[in-house]
Design a protein around this motif. Structure first.
Motif, PDB file in Angstrom:
ATOM      1  N   LYS A 247     -34.111  80.226  22.984  1.00  0.00           N
ATOM      2  CA  LYS A 247     -33.237  81.228  23.594  1.00  0.00           C
ATOM      3  C   LYS A 247     -32.008  81.409  22.718  1.00  0.00           C
ATOM      4  O   LYS A 247     -31.477  80.445  22.161  1.00  0.00           O
ATOM      5  CB  LYS A 247     -32.815  80.764  24.991  1.00  0.00           C
ATOM      6  CG  LYS A 247     -31.805  81.665  25.714  1.00  0.00           C
ATOM      7  CD  LYS A 247     -31.392  81.046  27.040  1.00  0.00           C
ATOM      8  CE  LYS A 247     -30.262  81.809  27.720  1.00  0.00           C
ATOM      9  NZ  LYS A 247     -30.700  83.115  28.242  1.00  0.00           N
ATOM     10  N   ASP A 249     -28.191  83.136  23.131  1.00  0.00           N
ATOM     11  CA  ASP A 249     -27.249  83.677  24.117  1.00  0.00           C
ATOM     12  C   ASP A 249     -25.877  83.724  23.478  1.00  0.00           C
ATOM     13  O   ASP A 249     -25.159  82.720  23.442  1.00  0.00           O
ATOM     14  CB  ASP A 249     -27.250  82.797  25.369  1.00  0.00           C
ATOM     15  CG  ASP A 249     -26.366  83.352  26.482  1.00  0.00           C
ATOM     16  OD1 ASP A 249     -25.878  84.499  26.338  1.00  0.00           O
ATOM     17  OD2 ASP A 249     -26.156  82.655  27.488  1.00  0.00           O
ATOM     18  N   TYR A 254     -30.679  77.758  21.596  1.00  0.00           N
ATOM     19  CA  TYR A 254     -31.308  76.664  22.336  1.00  0.00           C
ATOM     20  C   TYR A 254     -32.612  76.257  21.649  1.00  0.00           C
ATOM     21  O   TYR A 254     -33.491  77.097  21.420  1.00  0.00           O
ATOM     22  CB  TYR A 254     -31.604  77.086  23.775  1.00  0.00           C
ATOM     23  CG  TYR A 254     -30.373  77.338  24.620  1.00  0.00           C
ATOM     24  CD1 TYR A 254     -29.939  76.396  25.546  1.00  0.00           C
ATOM     25  CD2 TYR A 254     -29.650  78.518  24.489  1.00  0.00           C
ATOM     26  CE1 TYR A 254     -28.814  76.617  26.325  1.00  0.00           C
ATOM     27  CE2 TYR A 254     -28.516  78.749  25.257  1.00  0.00           C
ATOM     28  CZ  TYR A 254     -28.108  77.801  26.174  1.00  0.00           C
ATOM     29  OH  TYR A 254     -26.993  78.032  26.950  1.00  0.00           O
ATOM     30  N   ILE A 308     -38.066  78.804  28.073  1.00  0.00           N
ATOM     31  CA  ILE A 308     -36.876  79.320  28.747  1.00  0.00           C
ATOM     32  C   ILE A 308     -37.077  80.791  29.040  1.00  0.00           C
ATOM     33  O   ILE A 308     -37.516  81.554  28.177  1.00  0.00           O
ATOM     34  CB  ILE A 308     -35.609  79.116  27.888  1.00  0.00           C
ATOM     35  CG1 ILE A 308     -35.305  77.618  27.734  1.00  0.00           C
ATOM     36  CG2 ILE A 308     -34.409  79.823  28.517  1.00  0.00           C
ATOM     37  CD1 ILE A 308     -34.110  77.328  26.842  1.00  0.00           C
ATOM     38  N   GLY A 310     -34.693  83.729  30.816  1.00  0.00           N
ATOM     39  CA  GLY A 310     -33.404  84.026  31.444  1.00  0.00           C
ATOM     40  C   GLY A 310     -32.587  82.757  31.589  1.00  0.00           C
ATOM     41  O   GLY A 310     -32.338  82.036  30.626  1.00  0.00           O
ATOM     42  N   GLN A 311     -32.182  82.436  32.829  1.00  0.00           N
ATOM     43  CA  GLN A 311     -31.414  81.223  33.093  1.00  0.00           C
ATOM     44  C   GLN A 311     -32.283  80.081  33.608  1.00  0.00           C
ATOM     45  O   GLN A 311     -31.762  79.062  34.065  1.00  0.00           O
ATOM     46  CB  GLN A 311     -30.300  81.529  34.103  1.00  0.00           C
ATOM     47  CG  GLN A 311     -29.246  82.486  33.592  1.00  0.00           C
ATOM     48  CD  GLN A 311     -28.588  81.994  32.307  1.00  0.00           C
ATOM     49  OE1 GLN A 311     -28.188  80.833  32.207  1.00  0.00           O
ATOM     50  NE2 GLN A 311     -28.481  82.868  31.319  1.00  0.00           N
ATOM     51  N   ASP A 312     -33.596  80.251  33.552  1.00  0.00           N
ATOM     52  CA  ASP A 312     -34.508  79.218  34.031  1.00  0.00           C
ATOM     53  C   ASP A 312     -35.190  78.501  32.871  1.00  0.00           C
ATOM     54  O   ASP A 312     -35.654  79.136  31.923  1.00  0.00           O
ATOM     55  CB  ASP A 312     -35.577  79.822  34.940  1.00  0.00           C
ATOM     56  CG  ASP A 312     -35.015  80.273  36.272  1.00  0.00           C
ATOM     57  OD1 ASP A 312     -34.077  79.615  36.768  1.00  0.00           O
ATOM     58  OD2 ASP A 312     -35.489  81.285  36.805  1.00  0.00           O
ATOM     59  N   ASN A 326     -32.489  75.229  36.528  1.00  0.00           N
ATOM     60  CA  ASN A 326     -31.532  76.247  36.128  1.00  0.00           C
ATOM     61  C   ASN A 326     -30.829  75.752  34.873  1.00  0.00           C
ATOM     62  O   ASN A 326     -30.386  74.602  34.803  1.00  0.00           O
ATOM     63  CB  ASN A 326     -30.515  76.505  37.236  1.00  0.00           C
ATOM     64  CG  ASN A 326     -29.514  77.583  36.863  1.00  0.00           C
ATOM     65  OD1 ASN A 326     -28.503  77.321  36.216  1.00  0.00           O
ATOM     66  ND2 ASN A 326     -29.795  78.809  37.271  1.00  0.00           N
ATOM     67  N   LEU A 327     -30.764  76.602  33.867  1.00  0.00           N
ATOM     68  CA  LEU A 327     -30.245  76.196  32.568  1.00  0.00           C
ATOM     69  C   LEU A 327     -28.778  75.761  32.629  1.00  0.00           C
ATOM     70  O   LEU A 327     -28.330  74.945  31.824  1.00  0.00           O
ATOM     71  CB  LEU A 327     -30.408  77.349  31.568  1.00  0.00           C
ATOM     72  CG  LEU A 327     -30.375  77.015  30.085  1.00  0.00           C
ATOM     73  CD1 LEU A 327     -31.433  75.986  29.724  1.00  0.00           C
ATOM     74  CD2 LEU A 327     -30.568  78.266  29.250  1.00  0.00           C
ATOM     75  N   ASN A 328     -28.031  76.294  33.604  1.00  0.00           N
ATOM     76  CA  ASN A 328     -26.608  75.957  33.712  1.00  0.00           C
ATOM     77  C   ASN A 328     -26.338  74.826  34.695  1.00  0.00           C
ATOM     78  O   ASN A 328     -25.199  74.375  34.822  1.00  0.00           O
ATOM     79  CB  ASN A 328     -25.811  77.192  34.139  1.00  0.00           C
ATOM     80  CG  ASN A 328     -25.887  78.301  33.116  1.00  0.00           C
ATOM     81  OD1 ASN A 328     -25.761  78.054  31.914  1.00  0.00           O
ATOM     82  ND2 ASN A 328     -26.125  79.524  33.560  1.00  0.00           N
ATOM     83  N   THR A 512     -20.118  88.930  37.143  1.00  0.00           N
ATOM     84  CA  THR A 512     -20.748  87.607  37.073  1.00  0.00           C
ATOM     85  C   THR A 512     -21.645  87.325  38.272  1.00  0.00           C
ATOM     86  O   THR A 512     -22.342  86.306  38.295  1.00  0.00           O
ATOM     87  CB  THR A 512     -19.677  86.510  37.005  1.00  0.00           C
ATOM     88  OG1 THR A 512     -18.882  86.551  38.203  1.00  0.00           O
ATOM     89  CG2 THR A 512     -18.779  86.702  35.796  1.00  0.00           C
ATOM     90  N   ALA A 530     -28.192  80.781  41.104  1.00  0.00           N
ATOM     91  CA  ALA A 530     -27.736  79.436  40.718  1.00  0.00           C
ATOM     92  C   ALA A 530     -27.961  78.474  41.883  1.00  0.00           C
ATOM     93  O   ALA A 530     -27.383  78.669  42.955  1.00  0.00           O
ATOM     94  CB  ALA A 530     -26.266  79.459  40.325  1.00  0.00           C
TER      95      ALA A 530
END
Length: 583
Positions: A247, A249, A254, A308, A310-312, A326-328, A512, A530
């Motif tokens: 990924k 971003d 990543y 990866i 998106g955010q997953d 969740n990546l965050n 956001t 999230a």
């Protein structure tokens, strides 16, 4: 009178002898089989070919293709599509065919290589023997410019081109000693970088060229280089051993850490700065036990164990299922979602779906990520060697030569065709035509209209359904506006409506997609997708991620009370959400 009788007698004797021989042979075969033992045979029970009811298709047209050379890559290089023509290299010639009719529009060259072609829509870029690069007009097939890659010292020895890529008016060619950049406008060299050994063609990410490669030493490592596209100078090299880029971003890249560590089953994701190559962060993931499925100490998959979207981040546990983080989220705080499946993940996520083959690799099925519901894919009955998802269509090539066109939403196979191939190039669609590259043949098929429709952008709305429910706050009945929703056996409440109904202040950041709530001395923030809330800057795990449905943010009933510090209970018998703000 005796002669006919004698003839019949001889025939009868011959037939009798044949029968004796046949029966004798059969008995011998049975004896041999029995003598081999009961463990000397294998039978796989499967469907009969006559039971396959998927309609057979007829190609609109077909054309011969060249197979990859024995001393080169085994990859089948996909043709490119330009202005209604399919363009490919066959027998050293660059060939353009009309997609609809299959008729040859033009040909060019005699000694071109089967490497990937590049195009800007107007010009086709191809390469051939002795380091030759050609600019070919996509409409006419006329050669408009050429360039020869020679050694950097004597400028006399042709260099074998390994691959090419195109970006921002520059053509990049890789060869055994390095990479060269050539201007597409005038065919002149911009720069050379000969600090690599057998590199791949680079690709542009946010203004920086990245080049993935393997390097051999005490061990073989996967690495990447960052190159300045203007000067050709190397900016940095990835340390250790890493996967291909997972990924990008902004300035963050990543990669999965692949440095051998057999005593450590953890999966590590390293985050590097694109501009400096500095390691910014290492995130460590360990599969956890899920409802009777023990955590695997060895995690592997078709994807090399991590992907990866998106955010997953998906961590695949072979023959057990998929862990979705969740990546965050802090993996020490937030438990991953677990999608149980005994098959092998081969594609996805695609519009909220994951695609698995069964344990024997003889069938294909789909699981929806939100609720793990299962859909069987019709037709597929042999190992898959190629699968592509395009709009509403799923196109599958099996090792028995069968190609299927399938509706990705319903799983229904709309047609099949027997090619006789075991390997396939990437399936491609052009309008209402499917192009199938089956080893040394190119086929074109008419597509049903339902497969040409683009799928709507992935939306969570279809995964949730309205729930008939009442609401009481301190004993006073109120009406949900909007209504409650349910998914995967969870009840979700409209976040803003409920928090404001109990007197909390809510601010929402549209950019956001974060909502901040103040309720007495409690302040917390949640965000769409999230699976955690931020409380005093620290992550607090939620039972499920909040979701935006029909424009409103929803959260699980179970979580809202804990965040607000009040009692929020789902009474299933009366189908009522009972809220108590006072002890």
């Amino acid at each position: 009178m005796r002669k006919p009788f004698a003839k019949k007698t001889l025939c009868a004797v011959a037939i009798s002898a044949a029968l004796v021989f046949s029966v004798s042979g059969l008995g011998e075969a049975q004896a041999q089989q029995a003598g081999s033992g009961s463990n000397a045979s294998y039978t796989s029970y499967t469907t009969f070919s006559s039971e396959n009811k998927v309609p057979q298709a007829k190609p609109k047209w077909s054309a011969d293709l060249s197979l990859p050379s024995a001393d080169g890559t085994r990859d089948l290089i996909a043709p490119i599509i330009v202005s209604g023509n399919v363009i490919y290299v066959n027998g050293g010639k660059l060939t353009a065919r009309n997609v609809k009719t299959g008729k040859t529009v033009w040909t060019f060259g005699t000694k071109l290589k089967q490497g990937a072609l590049q195009t800007d829509g107007r010009v086709i870029y191809a390469y051939g023997e002795k380091g030759m690069l050609y600019w070919v007009d996509s409409a006419t097939g006329r050669n408009t410019r050429s360039y020869q890659l020679l050694d950097s010292k004597s400028k006399k020895v042709p260099q074998d081109i390994l691959g090419i890529s195109l970006s921002n008016g520059a053509l990049y060619a890789s060869y055994a000693s390095g990479i060269v950049s050539i201007s597409t406008s005038n065919g002149r060299e911009n720069w050379r970088n000969e600090t690599f050994y057998i590199p791949n063609a680079p690709y542009l990410i946010n203004g920086t060229l990245l080049m993935d490669t393997y390097e051999s030493g005490a061990i073989t490592v996967g690495t990447a280089y960052a190159i300045d596209p203007k000067t050709g100078k190397t900016k940095w090299r990835l340390p250790g051993s890493h996967s291909a880029l997972l990924k990008a971003d902004g300035d963050k890249l990543y990669y999965a850490d692949q440095w051998p560590d057999i005593d450590n089953p953890q999966t590590r994701i390293d985050v590097f700065s694109l501009s400096t190559g500095e390691k910014l962060q290492t995130i460590t993931y360990m599969p956890v036990e899920q409802e009777g499925y023990p955590a695997n100490s060895y995690v592997q998959s078709y994807f090399g164990n991590v992907l990866i979207d998106g955010q997953d981040l998906y961590l695949i546990s072979q023959r057990q299922g998929v862990y979705r983080y969740n990546l965050n989220a802090d993996p020490k705080v937030v438990k991953p979602a677990f999608i149980q499946d005994n098959g092998t993940l081969i594609a996805g996520p695609y519009h909220g779906k994951l695609f698995f083959t069964d344990e024997r690799n003889m069938s294909l099925h789909v699981r929806k990520i939100v609720d793990q519901s299962y859909v069987t894919i019709e037709g597929v009955n042999n190992p898959i060697s190629q699968l592509n998802l395009i709009d509403s269509g799923m196109y599958v090539g099996q090792t028995d030569g069968t190609v299927y066109a399938i509706n990705v939403t319903t799983g229904k196979a709309l047609f099949r065709y027997q090619t006789g191939a075991r390997a396939y190039g990437t399936f491609q669609t052009v309008g209402d035509t499917l192009l199938v590259q089956a080893e040394n043949k190119l086929y074109a098929f008419a597509l049903p209209a339902e497969l040409t429709k683009p799928l709507k952008a992935a939306s969570q709305d279809s995964n949730y359904s309205k729930a008939q429910a009442k609401l009481t706050i301190d004993g006073v009945e109120k009406t949900f506006q909007p209504s409650m929703m349910t998914a995967a056996n969870r009840m979700f409440v409209p976040f803003r409506f409920l928090t404001e109904a109990v007197g909390a202040k809510v601010t929402y950041d549209q950019a956001t997609k974060q909502a901040t709530v103040t309720y007495g001395d409690r302040v917390f923030t949640i965000a769409d997708g999230a699976p955690y809330a931020l409380v005093a800057g620290e992550q607090t795990a939620l039972s499920a991620a909040p979701a935006t449905i029909n424009g409103s943010l929803y959260v699980p009933v179970k979580d809202i009370g804990n965040l607000l510090g009040i009692s929020v209970v789902w009474n299933a018998s009366t189908r009522t959400v009972e809220v108590k703000t006072k002890a």
